[in-house]
Design an enzyme around this catalytic site. Structure first.
Site, PDB file in Angstrom:
ATOM      1  N   LYS A  15       9.186  50.744  41.564  1.00 34.02           N
ATOM      2  CA  LYS A  15      10.183  49.732  41.927  1.00 34.02           C
ATOM      3  C   LYS A  15      11.474  50.385  42.402  1.00 34.02           C
ATOM      4  O   LYS A  15      12.165  49.864  43.283  1.00 34.02           O
ATOM      5  CB  LYS A  15      10.490  48.828  40.729  1.00 34.02           C
ATOM      6  N   LYS A  17      12.149  52.840  44.290  1.00 34.97           N
ATOM      7  CA  LYS A  17      12.236  53.180  45.711  1.00 34.97           C
ATOM      8  C   LYS A  17      12.629  51.947  46.553  1.00 34.97           C
ATOM      9  O   LYS A  17      13.472  52.020  47.437  1.00 34.97           O
ATOM     10  CB  LYS A  17      10.879  53.715  46.178  1.00 34.97           C
ATOM     11  N   HIS A  40      13.305  54.900  35.910  1.00 38.48           N
ATOM     12  CA  HIS A  40      12.872  55.366  37.213  1.00 38.48           C
ATOM     13  C   HIS A  40      13.818  56.435  37.718  1.00 38.48           C
ATOM     14  O   HIS A  40      14.975  56.503  37.326  1.00 38.48           O
ATOM     15  CB  HIS A  40      12.672  54.218  38.215  1.00 38.48           C
ATOM     16  N   THR A 126       7.070  52.339  23.400  1.00 40.35           N
ATOM     17  CA  THR A 126       7.876  53.512  23.766  1.00 40.35           C
ATOM     18  C   THR A 126       8.718  53.981  22.572  1.00 40.35           C
ATOM     19  O   THR A 126       9.428  54.974  22.680  1.00 40.35           O
ATOM     20  CB  THR A 126       8.808  53.189  24.945  1.00 40.35           C
ATOM     21  N   ARG A 140      17.792  35.134  15.644  1.00 41.10           N
ATOM     22  CA  ARG A 140      19.246  34.858  15.597  1.00 41.10           C
ATOM     23  C   ARG A 140      20.014  35.734  14.614  1.00 41.10           C
ATOM     24  O   ARG A 140      21.061  35.363  14.108  1.00 41.10           O
ATOM     25  CB  ARG A 140      19.512  33.359  15.323  1.00 41.10           C
ATOM     26  N   GLN A 219       9.890  46.957  33.819  1.00 48.10           N
ATOM     27  CA  GLN A 219       8.508  46.719  33.351  1.00 48.10           C
ATOM     28  C   GLN A 219       7.751  45.912  34.415  1.00 48.10           C
ATOM     29  O   GLN A 219       8.051  46.061  35.586  1.00 48.10           O
ATOM     30  CB  GLN A 219       8.501  46.016  31.990  1.00 48.10           C
TER      31      GLN A 219
HETATM   32  P1  IMP Z   1       7.766  48.617  24.347  1.00 46.72           P
HETATM   33  O1  IMP Z   1       8.337  47.945  25.543  1.00 46.72           O
HETATM   34  O2  IMP Z   1       8.397  49.939  24.047  1.00 46.72           O
HETATM   35  O3  IMP Z   1       7.716  47.730  23.152  1.00 46.72           O
HETATM   36  O4  IMP Z   1       6.220  48.967  24.669  1.00 46.72           O
HETATM   37  C1  IMP Z   1       5.234  47.958  24.809  1.00 46.72           C
HETATM   38  C2  IMP Z   1       4.244  48.336  25.885  1.00 46.72           C
HETATM   39  O5  IMP Z   1       4.877  48.279  27.168  1.00 46.72           O
HETATM   40  C3  IMP Z   1       3.696  49.759  25.782  1.00 46.72           C
HETATM   41  O6  IMP Z   1       2.360  49.755  26.227  1.00 46.72           O
HETATM   42  C4  IMP Z   1       4.567  50.550  26.727  1.00 46.72           C
HETATM   43  O7  IMP Z   1       3.918  51.710  27.200  1.00 46.72           O
HETATM   44  C5  IMP Z   1       4.756  49.531  27.836  1.00 46.72           C
HETATM   45  N1  IMP Z   1       5.985  49.733  28.612  1.00 46.72           N
HETATM   46  C6  IMP Z   1       7.244  49.396  28.264  1.00 46.72           C
HETATM   47  N2  IMP Z   1       8.114  49.712  29.229  1.00 46.72           N
HETATM   48  C7  IMP Z   1       7.404  50.235  30.224  1.00 46.72           C
HETATM   49  C8  IMP Z   1       7.741  50.724  31.527  1.00 46.72           C
HETATM   50  O8  IMP Z   1       8.895  50.728  31.970  1.00 46.72           O
HETATM   51  N3  IMP Z   1       6.700  51.196  32.264  1.00 46.72           N
HETATM   52  C9  IMP Z   1       5.415  51.160  31.832  1.00 46.72           C
HETATM   53  N4  IMP Z   1       5.059  50.705  30.633  1.00 46.72           N
HETATM   54  C10 IMP Z   1       6.033  50.240  29.839  1.00 46.72           C
END
Ligand code: IMP
Length: 420
Positions: A15, A17, A40, A126, A140, A219
């Protein structure tokens, strides 16, 4: 007036780019959801900038860069990012953060780790505290940026630490000292004070002035808490609804909604992934596309492009255009496969489902294409692409019914075809 960039699969579609290109004409760029789970990297004049929280539009002089109310912000990470930009002589006077954004606290990060540790069916988060922070928001009991400056701040922290420590103690985890957190976060608050504002009003002032706004999605669709492959998702709405609620911009102001994808696919973390190539092909794609996480450095699972899932993304986001990245990368293979349908117990259709069990009972139906596109990095018109590349891209467009507006042809900023 307001254009949007959204990931169509599991994130990491490149995204950055497209955002980088579009933000050159934007007066305002805004992040609406997620936190420092995103990441990114943008190459500018040989320098690499890694963004986790700040909209990358900040690199364009004069563009306002806004963290919207739907974002969960780890202030320590934000300050590091701001300091890094300053050290590289990037002007940050146009940076703003919503007074309503949620604050990620140290206990959120620890809770993310604890929950992943004790989960039998791991999500592979993550571990940046994203889920626990959104939990507190919905519950809340979350702390907003504006609370950092409120007389209630100390009692909010004490209350939260008290209830979280009960859980940490129960699992034999390290507990937290509220007074230390208060001291640390007051320092962050002082640093960030001049950037905090009512970004909803600010965005509407820009709309009134007819300033171009770019919403930088983080995401992606299949990681959406409501519309993605639950529970293997993130805790926010990276789809179009989250763009509106995470910025305060109503749907009637939206213009182009671009969906970004790669000419293949990838996923980090657990969860169903029907076109995954857990084999030599996947390894080759990973190496050719440098598919390692920007945020966690994890090797990404790689596979073929799935048009059933893409069609679903087009539908739920109301996409008006597609940006296909890494066409050069996939073109390095001799043969390329494209998933054009799912076979569900003999029923062949283009029905995507977020139900993991349904997906487990489906097998991908592929069409095969010729690769070997050669060096396409300097091509500037779609009609000048090699026939094999054209055939591949035409089929994508044909099956999902949304026009391709951008074609990524190489790693550099300029390596892109803007389709007229
Ligand atoms: P969280 O967002 O850290 O709770 O992760 C939940 C899921 O979303 C996991 O499988 C992460 O690898 C994935 N995820 C979260 N943010 C990203 C991103 O920016 N790129 C790719 N996968 C993501």
């Amino acid at each position: 007036m307001v254009d949007v960039v959204i990931g169509t699969f599991f994130g990491d579609e490149g995204k950055g780019k497209i955002i980088d290109f579009l933000s050159q004409n934007a007066k305002v760029s805004v992040r609406c959801t997620g936190g420092n789970n995103a990441g990114h990297t943008i190459n500018v004049n040989g320098k690499k900038f890694a963004f986790h929280l700040i909209p990358s539009g900040i690199l364009n002089k004069g563009t306002k860069a806004i963290i919207g109310n739907g974002v969960v912000v780890n202030p320590k990470v934000l300050i590091e990012e701001l300091e890094n930009l300053k050290a590289n002589n990037i002007d940050i006077s146009n940076f703003y953060i919503s007074d309503k954004a949620q604050v990620i606290m140290p206990y959120h990060v620890a809770m993310d780790e604890l929950q992943e540790d004790i989960r039998e069916n791991k999500i592979g988060t993550t571990k940046r505290g994203i889920g626990p922070s959104y939990c507190d928001k919905i519950d809340r009991s979350g702390i907003r940026i504006e609370d950092l400056y409120s007389k209630n701040f100390e009692s909010l922290v004490r209350e939260n630490v008290k209830s979280k420590n009960v859980i940490f103690k129960n699992y034999g985890y390290k507990t937290f000292n509220s007074e230390e957190i208060i001291k640390e976060y007051k320092e962050y608050a002082e640093y960030l004070k001049s950037y905090v504002t009512d970004t909803v009003s600010m965005l509407h002032e820009s709309i009134e002035k007819k300033e171009k706004i770019l919403c930088e999605g983080a995401q992606a669709t299949l990681l959406d808490i409501d519309l993605g492959s639950y529970p293997y998702v993130t805790s926010s709405n990276p789809t179009i609804g989250g763009i509106c609620s995470g910025s305060g911009i109503g749907a009637k102001y939206l213009g182009e909604v671009y969906g970004v994808l790669k000419a293949y696919s990838s996923r980090v973390g657990e969860g169903p992934y029907i076109t995954e190539q857990n084999n030599e092909i996947g390894d080759t794609i990973r190496e050719l596309g440098h598919e390692y996480g920007t945020t966690t450095k994890r090797p990404r699972r790689c596979g073929w492009l799935d048009l059933v899932a893409l069609k679903y993304s087009c539908m739920v986001n109301g996409l008006t255009g597609l940006a296909v990245n890494h066409v050069d990368t996939i073109g390095k293979l001799d043969k390329i496969k494209l998933c054009v349908a799912y076979n569900h117990n003999g029923d062949i259709n283009m029905k995507y489902s977020t139900n993991a069990e349904y997906i487990a009972n489906c097998s991908p139906v592929y069409e095969e294409f010729e690769g070997n596109f050669g060096d396409i990095s300097k091509i500037k018109r779609r009609e000048d692409l090699p026939e094999n590349a054209k055939k591949y891209l035409n089929r994508i467009e044909e099956l999902v019914g949304v026009p391709i507006k951008f074609i990524g042809t190489g790693a550099d900023r300029e390596d892109m075809i803007v389709v007229e």
